[in-house]
Design a protein around this motif. Structure first.
Motif, PDB file in Angstrom:
ATOM      1  N   ILE A   1       0.821  -1.214   0.000  1.00 29.51           N
ATOM      2  CA  ILE A   1       0.000   0.000   0.000  1.00 29.51           C
ATOM      3  C   ILE A   1       0.860   1.271   0.000  1.00 29.51           C
ATOM      4  O   ILE A   1       0.667   2.162  -0.832  1.00 29.51           O
ATOM      5  N   ILE A   2       1.846   1.327   0.904  1.00 28.73           N
ATOM      6  CA  ILE A   2       2.667   2.550   1.009  1.00 28.73           C
ATOM      7  C   ILE A   2       3.429   2.784  -0.307  1.00 28.73           C
ATOM      8  O   ILE A   2       3.419   3.879  -0.868  1.00 28.73           O
ATOM      9  N   ASP A   3       4.061   1.714  -0.807  1.00 25.36           N
ATOM     10  CA  ASP A   3       4.826   1.845  -2.057  1.00 25.36           C
ATOM     11  C   ASP A   3       3.912   2.254  -3.218  1.00 25.36           C
ATOM     12  O   ASP A   3       4.306   3.026  -4.090  1.00 25.36           O
TER      13      ASP A   3
ATOM     14  N   GLY B   1       2.014   6.229  -7.072  1.00 19.88           N
ATOM     15  CA  GLY B   1       0.923   7.070  -7.594  1.00 19.88           C
ATOM     16  C   GLY B   1       1.328   8.539  -7.584  1.00 19.88           C
ATOM     17  O   GLY B   1       1.078   9.274  -8.547  1.00 19.88           O
ATOM     18  N   LEU B   2       1.983   8.975  -6.488  1.00 23.68           N
ATOM     19  CA  LEU B   2       2.419  10.378  -6.392  1.00 23.68           C
ATOM     20  C   LEU B   2       3.494  10.676  -7.439  1.00 23.68           C
ATOM     21  O   LEU B   2       3.517  11.746  -8.048  1.00 23.68           O
ATOM     22  N   HIS B   3       4.365   9.686  -7.654  1.00 27.17           N
ATOM     23  CA  HIS B   3       5.409   9.844  -8.666  1.00 27.17           C
ATOM     24  C   HIS B   3       4.770  10.027 -10.051  1.00 27.17           C
ATOM     25  O   HIS B   3       5.138  10.911 -10.819  1.00 27.17           O
ATOM     26  N   MET B   4       3.765   9.178 -10.322  1.00 25.64           N
ATOM     27  CA  MET B   4       3.071   9.248 -11.616  1.00 25.64           C
ATOM     28  C   MET B   4       2.350  10.594 -11.764  1.00 25.64           C
ATOM     29  O   MET B   4       2.375  11.227 -12.821  1.00 25.64           O
ATOM     30  N   LYS B   5       1.732  11.061 -10.649  1.00 25.36           N
ATOM     31  CA  LYS B   5       1.014  12.348 -10.666  1.00 25.36           C
ATOM     32  C   LYS B   5       1.957  13.457 -11.114  1.00 25.36           C
ATOM     33  O   LYS B   5       1.636  14.272 -11.979  1.00 25.36           O
TER      34      LYS B   5
ATOM     35  N   ALA C   1      -5.118  -5.365  -5.273  1.00 25.39           N
ATOM     36  CA  ALA C   1      -3.732  -5.724  -4.901  1.00 25.39           C
ATOM     37  C   ALA C   1      -2.868  -5.783  -6.161  1.00 25.39           C
ATOM     38  O   ALA C   1      -1.737  -5.287  -6.186  1.00 25.39           O
ATOM     39  N   SER C   2      -3.438  -6.360  -7.235  1.00 21.93           N
ATOM     40  CA  SER C   2      -2.695  -6.470  -8.493  1.00 21.93           C
ATOM     41  C   SER C   2      -2.425  -5.076  -9.069  1.00 21.93           C
ATOM     42  O   SER C   2      -1.343  -4.802  -9.596  1.00 21.93           O
ATOM     43  N   THR C   3      -3.405  -4.175  -8.943  1.00 15.66           N
ATOM     44  CA  THR C   3      -3.237  -2.807  -9.464  1.00 15.66           C
ATOM     45  C   THR C   3      -2.108  -2.093  -8.715  1.00 15.66           C
ATOM     46  O   THR C   3      -1.293  -1.382  -9.308  1.00 15.66           O
ATOM     47  N   MET C   4      -2.061  -2.308  -7.378  1.00 14.99           N
ATOM     48  CA  MET C   4      -0.998  -1.677  -6.574  1.00 14.99           C
ATOM     49  C   MET C   4       0.364  -2.208  -6.987  1.00 14.99           C
ATOM     50  O   MET C   4       1.324  -1.464  -7.127  1.00 14.99           O
ATOM     51  N   ARG C   5       0.425  -3.521  -7.198  1.00 13.33           N
ATOM     52  CA  ARG C   5       1.723  -4.103  -7.584  1.00 13.33           C
ATOM     53  C   ARG C   5       2.150  -3.581  -8.963  1.00 13.33           C
ATOM     54  O   ARG C   5       3.330  -3.405  -9.225  1.00 13.33           O
ATOM     55  N   PHE C   6       1.156  -3.305  -9.828  1.00 17.58           N
ATOM     56  CA  PHE C   6       1.469  -2.762 -11.152  1.00 17.58           C
ATOM     57  C   PHE C   6       2.147  -1.392 -11.002  1.00 17.58           C
ATOM     58  O   PHE C   6       3.163  -1.096 -11.636  1.00 17.58           O
ATOM     59  N   ALA C   7       1.562  -0.564 -10.115  1.00 20.55           N
ATOM     60  CA  ALA C   7       2.109   0.791  -9.918  1.00 20.55           C
ATOM     61  C   ALA C   7       3.541   0.705  -9.388  1.00 20.55           C
ATOM     62  O   ALA C   7       4.440   1.411  -9.858  1.00 20.55           O
ATOM     63  N   VAL C   8       3.759  -0.193  -8.444  1.00 25.34           N
ATOM     64  CA  VAL C   8       5.088  -0.332  -7.828  1.00 25.34           C
ATOM     65  C   VAL C   8       6.070  -0.904  -8.851  1.00 25.34           C
ATOM     66  O   VAL C   8       7.178  -0.400  -9.033  1.00 25.34           O
TER      67      VAL C   8
END
Ligand SMILES: Cc1cc2nc3c(=O)[nH]c(=O)nc-3n(C[C@H](O)[C@H](O)[C@H](O)COP(=O)(O)O)c2cc1C
Length: 357
Positions: free
Chosen positions: A250-252, A257-261, A293-300
């Motif tokens: 979650i934190i990562d 997400g902030l990096h992408m923003k 969970a998969s979406t979060m792992r994609f972002a990371v």
């Protein structure tokens, strides 16, 4: 060597470069086309202007046929328009849903271009053919990045006997033995990813070349921990960390997400909309949608992939890599890889034919 693949694309050898985000640059793709193969540039990590510039640079470097690879999904509409406007000779798509794929194939055919669908399942290959693809790539379990659960020995004959369009084997092909095997299994040629990335023309850090040179066939791991769907990478520190603890990063994911923003200059509602759109995408493995969970792992994962390939960090970055890296023992030119692959394949075929007598 003449096959339906060489005829279809107007190339000399039945070998193409696999589209690999960050690794396939105009220089590398042009080197493959100039050596008689089909150079492919992965375009999903570019913005609209970046991909147009890359296509034009590629055209300056080669007058031979080449392709652009796009992973269809969120934010690809503008990239597709550029590919069509620039009349790119070959579009290779991965993932995507039929309502998105069909009009793209039609538009590419209208200007005389060819389309290759990347598949890892018999049903996806049949769908790609029905939608109008001119060829399909069959990605086996050995491949770098995403695949299904079936190795080439079983998958290639299953798909090549199910579809009529030419099939191209991908995943683990590094030499003439692989090319002959693919032909024997019913393919018309091969796509090389990791092998053609480990060449002098690839614009990649020496530290990453060292990883490929040192890797054995046992040094990769395939797991959804890296970007939310089964993905094959080098088993390094970063991969081990994600395998051991980060099932719900979650934190990562918030940091990513902030990096992408910041990178894409998005508002907070746009970041949330993008995350929801990614979640709604086809997962590629079995065609189901992603979980949160998969979406979060994609972002990371997306950030860590670039850390390995763009920043050249083989320890803290995640390096997508095929099992075939275990067969890589040198960093030759692209032309050398292609010439010796063809020469070895021809020797094998001659030797095998002699056994018939
Ligand atoms: C760093 C990296 C990035 C990749 N990016 C993409 C991509 O953007 N689109 C795609 O369809 N496949 C992508 N792939 C998968 C390759 O197209 C191909 O399936 C794979 O490299 C074949 O396996 P091999 O490396 O054993 O030859 C990527 C692979 C790597 C290593």
């Amino acid at each position: 060597m003449k096959t339906r693949m060489t005829e279809l694309f107007g190339i000399e050898h039945p070998i193409m470069l696999s589209g690999m985000n960050w690794l396939t640059t105009p220089k590398l793709a042009a080197a493959v086309s100039n050596a008689g193969g089909l150079g492919v540039l992965a375009g999903s990590h570019y913005d609209k202007d970046g991909i147009r510039e890359a296509i034009r640079e590629l055209r300056e470097l080669t007058d031979k046929p080449f392709g652009i690879n796009l992973v269809l999904g969120v934010g690809t509409r503008e990239l597709i328009s550029v590919v069509i406007e620039e009349k790119v000779p070959v579009l290779n798509y991965a993932l995507g849903r039929p309502p998105q794929i069909a009009p793209v194939i039609e538009a590419v055919h209208e200007y005389g271009g060819k389309v290759i669908g990347t598949t890892a399942f018999v049903r996806h290959a049949l769908r790609s053919e029905q939608l109008g693809s001119d060829a399909v790539i069959i990605t086996g379990y050995e491949a770098a990045s995403h695949s299904g659960n079936v190795g080439a020995l079983v998958l290639v004959p299953s798909i090549s006997s199910a579809v009529k369009v030419p099939c191209i084997g991908a995943g683990g092909y590094t030499d003439g033995k692989g090319l002959v095997a693919a032909l024997a299994l019913g393919a018309e040629g091969i796509a090389m990813g990791t092998r053609l990335a480990a060449t002098q023309e690839a614009e990649v850090a020496d530290a990453i070349r060292e990883v490929w040179l040192k890797a054995t066939i046992e040094d990769t791991v395939i797991d959804p921990a890296f970007d939310g769907i089964n993905c094959r990478v080098i088993r390094n520190k970063a991969a081990q960390d994600l395998l051991e603890k980060n099932r719900w990063p979650i934190i990562d994911a918030i940091q990513a997400g902030l990096h992408m923003k910041k990178a894409l200059n998005l508002s907070y509602p746009e970041v949330i909309r993008t995350a929801r759109a990614i979640k709604g995408q086809e997962s590629g493995v079995g065609g189901g949608k992603r979980s949160w969970a998969s979406t979060m792992r994609f972002a990371v994962g997306s950030r860590l992939f670039a850390k390995a390939t763009t920043d050249g960090d083989p320890v803290n970055g995640i390096l997508m890599c095929g099992q075939g890296a275990g067969h890589i023992e040198d960093i030759p030119t692209v032309a050398e890889v292609i010439q010796r692959t063809i020469a070895e394949a021809e020797d094998i075929i001659r030797a095998a034919s002699a056994k018939l007598a």
